[in-house]
Design a protein around this motif. Structure first.
Motif, PDB file in Angstrom:
ATOM      1  N   GLN A 152      19.675  -9.653  -7.969  1.00 18.59           N
ATOM      2  CA  GLN A 152      19.261 -10.412  -6.803  1.00 18.59           C
ATOM      3  C   GLN A 152      18.803  -9.172  -6.015  1.00 18.59           C
ATOM      4  N   ILE A 153      18.077  -8.147  -6.151  1.00 19.42           N
ATOM      5  CA  ILE A 153      17.770  -7.014  -5.105  1.00 19.42           C
ATOM      6  C   ILE A 153      16.356  -6.777  -5.190  1.00 19.42           C
ATOM      7  N   GLY A 154      15.603  -7.088  -4.324  1.00 19.64           N
ATOM      8  CA  GLY A 154      14.272  -6.804  -4.367  1.00 19.64           C
ATOM      9  C   GLY A 154      13.112  -7.201  -5.249  1.00 19.64           C
ATOM     10  N   GLU A 155      13.403  -8.381  -5.563  1.00 16.14           N
ATOM     11  CA  GLU A 155      12.750  -9.015  -6.634  1.00 16.14           C
ATOM     12  C   GLU A 155      11.302  -9.160  -6.337  1.00 16.14           C
ATOM     13  N   ALA A 156      10.849  -9.629  -5.166  1.00 15.62           N
ATOM     14  CA  ALA A 156       9.575  -9.633  -4.647  1.00 15.62           C
ATOM     15  C   ALA A 156       8.610  -8.390  -4.520  1.00 15.62           C
ATOM     16  N   ASP A 157       9.300  -7.325  -4.149  1.00 16.15           N
ATOM     17  CA  ASP A 157       8.984  -5.882  -4.063  1.00 16.15           C
ATOM     18  C   ASP A 157       8.724  -5.422  -5.535  1.00 16.15           C
ATOM     19  N   LEU A 158       9.755  -5.641  -6.477  1.00 16.88           N
ATOM     20  CA  LEU A 158       9.484  -5.066  -7.733  1.00 16.88           C
ATOM     21  C   LEU A 158       8.333  -5.860  -8.247  1.00 16.88           C
ATOM     22  N   ALA A 159       8.246  -7.122  -8.429  1.00 17.15           N
ATOM     23  CA  ALA A 159       7.204  -7.788  -8.964  1.00 17.15           C
ATOM     24  C   ALA A 159       5.901  -7.408  -8.766  1.00 17.15           C
ATOM     25  N   ALA A 160       5.750  -7.200  -7.134  1.00 23.07           N
ATOM     26  CA  ALA A 160       4.485  -6.789  -6.626  1.00 23.07           C
ATOM     27  C   ALA A 160       3.992  -5.462  -7.211  1.00 23.07           C
ATOM     28  N   ASN A 161       5.108  -4.506  -7.148  1.00 16.31           N
ATOM     29  CA  ASN A 161       4.785  -3.230  -7.609  1.00 16.31           C
ATOM     30  C   ASN A 161       4.183  -3.154  -9.244  1.00 16.31           C
ATOM     31  N   VAL A 162       5.189  -3.909  -9.964  1.00 15.46           N
ATOM     32  CA  VAL A 162       4.691  -3.870 -11.378  1.00 15.46           C
ATOM     33  C   VAL A 162       3.144  -4.607 -11.384  1.00 15.46           C
ATOM     34  N   ALA A 163       3.024  -5.575 -10.895  1.00 18.75           N
ATOM     35  CA  ALA A 163       1.576  -6.419 -10.920  1.00 18.75           C
ATOM     36  C   ALA A 163       0.606  -5.278 -10.517  1.00 18.75           C
ATOM     37  N   CYS A 164       0.743  -4.939  -9.307  1.00 18.15           N
ATOM     38  CA  CYS A 164      -0.392  -3.941  -8.920  1.00 18.15           C
ATOM     39  C   CYS A 164      -0.390  -2.647  -9.469  1.00 18.15           C
ATOM     40  N   GLY A 165       0.769  -2.130  -9.894  1.00 12.80           N
ATOM     41  CA  GLY A 165       0.497  -0.562 -10.542  1.00 12.80           C
ATOM     42  C   GLY A 165      -0.246  -1.057 -11.924  1.00 12.80           C
ATOM     43  N   THR A 166       0.126  -2.144 -12.683  1.00 13.46           N
ATOM     44  CA  THR A 166      -0.475  -2.350 -13.738  1.00 13.46           C
ATOM     45  C   THR A 166      -1.799  -2.664 -13.618  1.00 13.46           C
ATOM     46  N   LEU A 167      -2.319  -3.245 -12.768  1.00 17.28           N
ATOM     47  CA  LEU A 167      -3.845  -3.304 -12.370  1.00 17.28           C
ATOM     48  C   LEU A 167      -4.475  -2.114 -12.189  1.00 17.28           C
ATOM     49  N   LEU A 168      -3.821  -1.202 -11.457  1.00 18.74           N
ATOM     50  CA  LEU A 168      -4.291   0.273 -10.936  1.00 18.74           C
ATOM     51  C   LEU A 168      -3.968   1.217 -12.005  1.00 18.74           C
ATOM     52  N   SER A 223       0.808  -1.332   0.088  1.00 11.50           N
ATOM     53  CA  SER A 223      -0.098   0.098  -0.007  1.00 11.50           C
ATOM     54  C   SER A 223       0.700   1.387   0.156  1.00 11.50           C
ATOM     55  N   MET A 224       1.987   1.254   0.791  1.00  9.48           N
ATOM     56  CA  MET A 224       2.645   2.369   0.809  1.00  9.48           C
ATOM     57  C   MET A 224       3.630   2.527  -0.499  1.00  9.48           C
ATOM     58  N   PHE A 225       3.816   1.498  -1.170  1.00 13.07           N
ATOM     59  CA  PHE A 225       4.570   1.380  -2.600  1.00 13.07           C
ATOM     60  C   PHE A 225       3.446   2.206  -3.437  1.00 13.07           C
ATOM     61  N   MET A 226       2.249   1.868  -3.532  1.00 10.70           N
ATOM     62  CA  MET A 226       1.260   2.419  -4.373  1.00 10.70           C
ATOM     63  C   MET A 226       0.862   3.598  -4.004  1.00 10.70           C
ATOM     64  N   ILE A 227       0.867   3.902  -2.936  1.00 20.26           N
ATOM     65  CA  ILE A 227       0.370   5.262  -2.508  1.00 20.26           C
ATOM     66  C   ILE A 227       1.475   6.477  -3.055  1.00 20.26           C
ATOM     67  N   SER A 228       2.587   5.948  -2.744  1.00 19.61           N
ATOM     68  CA  SER A 228       3.776   6.761  -3.268  1.00 19.61           C
ATOM     69  C   SER A 228       4.081   7.165  -4.707  1.00 19.61           C
ATOM     70  N   LYS A 229       3.779   5.876  -5.455  1.00 16.91           N
ATOM     71  CA  LYS A 229       3.906   5.888  -6.894  1.00 16.91           C
ATOM     72  C   LYS A 229       2.771   6.348  -7.533  1.00 16.91           C
ATOM     73  N   LEU A 230       1.459   6.438  -6.899  1.00 15.37           N
ATOM     74  CA  LEU A 230       0.338   6.547  -7.851  1.00 15.37           C
ATOM     75  C   LEU A 230      -0.103   8.009  -7.220  1.00 15.37           C
ATOM     76  N   ILE A 231       0.159   8.533  -6.146  1.00 13.29           N
ATOM     77  CA  ILE A 231      -0.224   9.788  -5.745  1.00 13.29           C
ATOM     78  C   ILE A 231       0.930  10.665  -5.441  1.00 13.29           C
ATOM     79  N   VAL A 232       1.868  10.385  -4.599  1.00 21.12           N
ATOM     80  CA  VAL A 232       2.862  11.087  -4.190  1.00 21.12           C
ATOM     81  C   VAL A 232       3.914  11.665  -5.314  1.00 21.12           C
ATOM     82  N   VAL A 233       4.241  10.529  -6.183  1.00 17.54           N
ATOM     83  CA  VAL A 233       4.948  11.068  -7.405  1.00 17.54           C
ATOM     84  C   VAL A 233       4.177  11.802  -8.630  1.00 17.54           C
TER      85      VAL A 233
END
Length: 145
Positions: A107-123, A56-66
Motif C-alpha cells: 500500500q505504497i504509491g499505488e496511484a503514482d505507480l499506476a499512472a507511471n505504468v499507464a503513461c509509460g506504456t502509452l509513450l 511529467s516529472m516521472f516521465m521525464i526522469s524515466k524516459l529521458i534521464v534514465v
C-alpha cells in the motif's frame, strides 16, 4: 545445473527450470490483471489524480534521464554496439508492472505507480523510436545492416 543438455546438468531436475520459466512468464499478465482490478475499484479518475506536473516529472526522469545515464554507463563499460543499444533501449521502457504489484501489496504509491505504468506504456513506442533515431544521428551504437 537445471538446464539440460549441458555439462553441468543434473538429470531429473529439468522440471524445476521449466516450472520457474512458466512462473516467470506469468508475472506480467498477473500484474496487468491486478492493476486492472485496482483501477476498476478506484475508478479511472484516480489514474490521473497524480497531477500533470508530478506525472511529467516521472516521465521525464524515466524516459529521458534514465536512458541518458545508461548511455554513460554503456560507454563506461565499453559495451559493444548491440549490447549498448539494447541497454539504452531497455532503459527507455516503462517501469514494470511488478512494481505496481509490490506497491499494492505494501500500500505504497499505488496511484503514482499506476499512472507511471499507464503513461509509460502509452509513450513506449514513440520513446523507443525517438531514442533509436537519436542514437543513429549521434552515431552511437549503430545497428549492423
Amino acid at each position: 545445473y537445471l538446464r539440460c543438455p549441458s555439462e553441468t546438468c543434473i538429470e531429473g531436475l529439468g522440471w524445476i527450470s521449466s516450472t520457474l520459466t512458466w512462473l516467470g512468464q506469468a508475472v506480467s499478465p498477473v500484474s496487468l490483471f491486478a492493476m486492472g482490478l485496482w483501477l476498476h475499484g478506484q475508478g479511472t479518475q484516480k489514474l490521473f489524480a497524480v497531477g500533470l506536473p508530478k506525472l511529467s516529472m516521472f516521465m521525464i526522469s524515466k524516459l529521458i534521464v534514465v536512458p541518458l545515464i545508461m548511455v554513460g554507463l554503456a560507454n563506461a563499460m565499453s559495451l559493444n554496439d548491440e549490447q549498448g543499444r539494447a541497454a539504452i533501449l531497455i532503459a527507455t521502457l516503462p517501469i514494470s508492472l511488478a512494481s505496481f504489484s509490490l506497491g499494492r501489496q505494501y500500500q505504497i504509491g499505488e496511484a503514482d505507480l499506476a499512472a507511471n505504468v499507464a503513461c509509460g506504456t502509452l509513450l513506449m513506442l514513440p520513446t523507443v523510436l525517438v531514442w533509436n533515431i537519436l542514437l543513429d544521428k549521434a552515431g552511437l551504437y549503430p545497428i549492423a545492416a
